[in-house]
Design an enzyme around this catalytic site. Structure first.
Site, PDB file in Angstrom:
ATOM      1  N   SER A 160      -4.183  65.714  20.640  1.00 51.21           N
ATOM      2  CA  SER A 160      -3.189  64.822  20.059  1.00 51.21           C
ATOM      3  C   SER A 160      -2.686  65.246  18.686  1.00 51.21           C
ATOM      4  O   SER A 160      -1.640  64.774  18.242  1.00 51.21           O
ATOM      5  CB  SER A 160      -3.751  63.395  19.964  1.00 51.21           C
ATOM      6  OG  SER A 160      -4.895  63.364  19.132  1.00 51.21           O
TER       7      SER A 160
ATOM      8  N   HIS B 258      -3.160  62.004  26.396  1.00 51.64           N
ATOM      9  CA  HIS B 258      -1.823  62.504  26.058  1.00 51.64           C
ATOM     10  C   HIS B 258      -1.271  63.447  27.124  1.00 51.64           C
ATOM     11  O   HIS B 258      -0.268  64.125  26.879  1.00 51.64           O
ATOM     12  CB  HIS B 258      -1.847  63.216  24.708  1.00 51.64           C
ATOM     13  CG  HIS B 258      -2.063  62.300  23.547  1.00 51.64           C
ATOM     14  ND1 HIS B 258      -1.036  61.663  22.886  1.00 51.64           N
ATOM     15  CD2 HIS B 258      -3.203  61.878  22.946  1.00 51.64           C
ATOM     16  CE1 HIS B 258      -1.523  60.899  21.916  1.00 51.64           C
ATOM     17  NE2 HIS B 258      -2.840  61.012  21.934  1.00 51.64           N
TER      18      HIS B 258
ATOM     19  N   LYS C  14       0.332  54.994  26.594  1.00 58.81           N
ATOM     20  CA  LYS C  14       1.301  56.063  26.347  1.00 58.81           C
ATOM     21  C   LYS C  14       2.323  56.116  27.484  1.00 58.81           C
ATOM     22  O   LYS C  14       3.272  55.355  27.486  1.00 58.81           O
ATOM     23  CB  LYS C  14       0.550  57.357  26.107  1.00 58.81           C
ATOM     24  CG  LYS C  14      -0.333  57.212  24.853  1.00 58.81           C
ATOM     25  CD  LYS C  14      -1.260  58.346  24.619  1.00 58.81           C
ATOM     26  CE  LYS C  14      -2.042  58.148  23.323  1.00 58.81           C
ATOM     27  NZ  LYS C  14      -2.943  56.981  23.337  1.00 58.81           N
TER      28      LYS C  14
END
Length: 414
Positions: free
Chosen positions: A188, A216, A248
């Site tokens: 990240s 991610h 996300k």
């Protein structure tokens, strides 16, 4: 003679060590982005955030909003209780089956926090003093705290250096009963990826367990957004544990664990972060399930995200900026020489309508301050080129800013 400090004194001292002197010059954190957007647009300035995790541009999708509203009307808002003791809604197990199938694993368990998913899984699983956890030196804080919370021995290997990991395992594997290696699909802070084919070779060679944090990389890597395994052509069932988040690409909030049926059934009755915490609010699940469906229906979003991140990296390089090891997917940093220069850049961009908070001191090495850009399928080419142009036009750090920070740092050291 030991000096006994009050808690406020202790907190103030620790905050100074964390670098709060930089805030004397500018505080870009905890911005109220809805108000920022309204204020800028009232002045006729286009506001763009590169600070949010909305990779696929689904956070405000009308279908997600509609399904969330429908669930509020049907089941309400409250989480009510731990699923084990208070029962669960049908949507809990439906989502778990859907996310496991999408990723290519046998089973899944959903938790109320992505951070908690890492912490509770690692600390609970590696509960023996003869166990060991090998983690990347740049592992996310949730991985670090999960490892430190376990009685197992913790060993760090150099970032993305599989030769170093192999060397450490060759030297130490037989000292331990169970060994867990933890990596991330997309890191990240740097935007690079782990070498999964090599990790699977190492896993088989040393008879270890492998955990991949896909926070991610879900919706970011792979032609259909299934993550690191799809991106690198590996059967996901070769991974023991895949941890992810709903906050996300899935435009919601929470976490999940994917593993074999045996592991998930064991966790369902014993994992502390699951057993002793509440289940999801129906609204959260409705949003996540709808986002997962949209990801599969509107696959153009995955390609557009990759196109945007690759364009940014290309234009940044053309203008002389360093993006470190980022591969151009989802997260791409721009590195600076100093904390102050990074703070100065963030303030300059915000003045131009671009919200990109700096990452200094906390979360990255002290010699690696950066602006971290998160990309979305909704970003436009003009916005991407515009933010790089704004950085190119940035004036040098003012003498006043240097003076303010220097004075504050001198006071902190006193």
């Amino acid at each position: 003679m030991t000096r006994h400090r009050s808690l406020p004194d202790y907190a103030s001292r620790r905050f100074r060590f964390a670098g709060n002197a930089l805030l004397e010059f500018s505080n870009p954190f905890f911005a109220q982005i809805d108000k920022l957007k309204a204020d800028f647009e009232a002045q006729g300035v286009h506001f763009v955030s590169f600070a949010n995790y909305d990779y696929l541009g689904l956070a405000n999708h009308p279908r997600i909003r509609e399904e969330a509203k429908r669930e509020v009307d049907g089941l309400g808002v409250g989480a009510l209780a731990s699923r084990l003791v208070g029962g669960e809604r049908t949507t809990h197990t439906q989502f778990e089956a859907e996310i496991a199938k999408f990723i290519g694993m046998e089973s899944a368990l959903a938790l109320v926090s992505g951070y908690l998913s890492n912490v509770t899984t690692i600390s609970y699983l590696m509960n023996g003093k003869r166990d060991a956890i090998f983690i990347d030196e740049l592992a996310h804080n949730s991985i670090v705290y999960g490892a430190e919370g376990a009685p197992a021995h913790v060993i760090k290997f150099r970032h993305n250096d599989m030769d170093h990991l192999d060397h450490l395992l060759a030297r130490h594997r037989e000292e331990y009963r169970n060994v867990l290696v933890v990596v991330e699909g997309v890191y990240s802070m740097d935007g690079d990826t782990a070498d999964l084919p090599r990790l699977c070779e190492i896993k088989d060679k040393y008879k270890i367990w492998l955990m991949v944090d896909e926070a991610h990389s879900l919706g970011v890597l792979g032609a259909t957004g299934r993550g690191l395994a799809e991106h690198q052509g590996v059967d996901p069932r070769r991974i023991d544990l895949i941890i992810g988040t709903l906050s996300k690409s899935l435009a919601s909030c929470g976490g999940y664990i994917c593993a074999s049926k045996e592991v998930i059934e064991w966790f369902r009755f014993t994992l502390p972060g699951f057993v002793y915490s509440v289940g999801f609010s129906p609204v959260i699940l409705a949003a996540a399930r709808t986002a997962l469906q949209l990801m599969q229906e509107e696959t153009w979003r995955i390609g557009k995200l990759a196109q945007n991140a690759e364009l940014f990296r290309q234009v940044a390089h053309e203008n002389g900026f360093s993006t470190g090891p980022a591969i151009g997917r989802g997260v791409v940093p721009i590195l600076f020489e100093s904390d102050l220069e990074t703070m100065w850049a963030a303030r300059h961009l915000l003045e131009k309508g671009y919200y990109v908070p700096p990452v200094v001191r906390i979360g990255v090495p002290k010699d690696g301050p950066r602006l971290r850009f998160f990309f979305s399928a909704n970003h436009t080419e003009a916005e991407i080129r515009g933010v790089i142009q704004a950085l190119r036009d940035m004036p040098p750090v003012s003498e006043e800013a240097q003076r303010i920070v220097a004075a504050a740092m001198a006071g902190a050291a006193a």
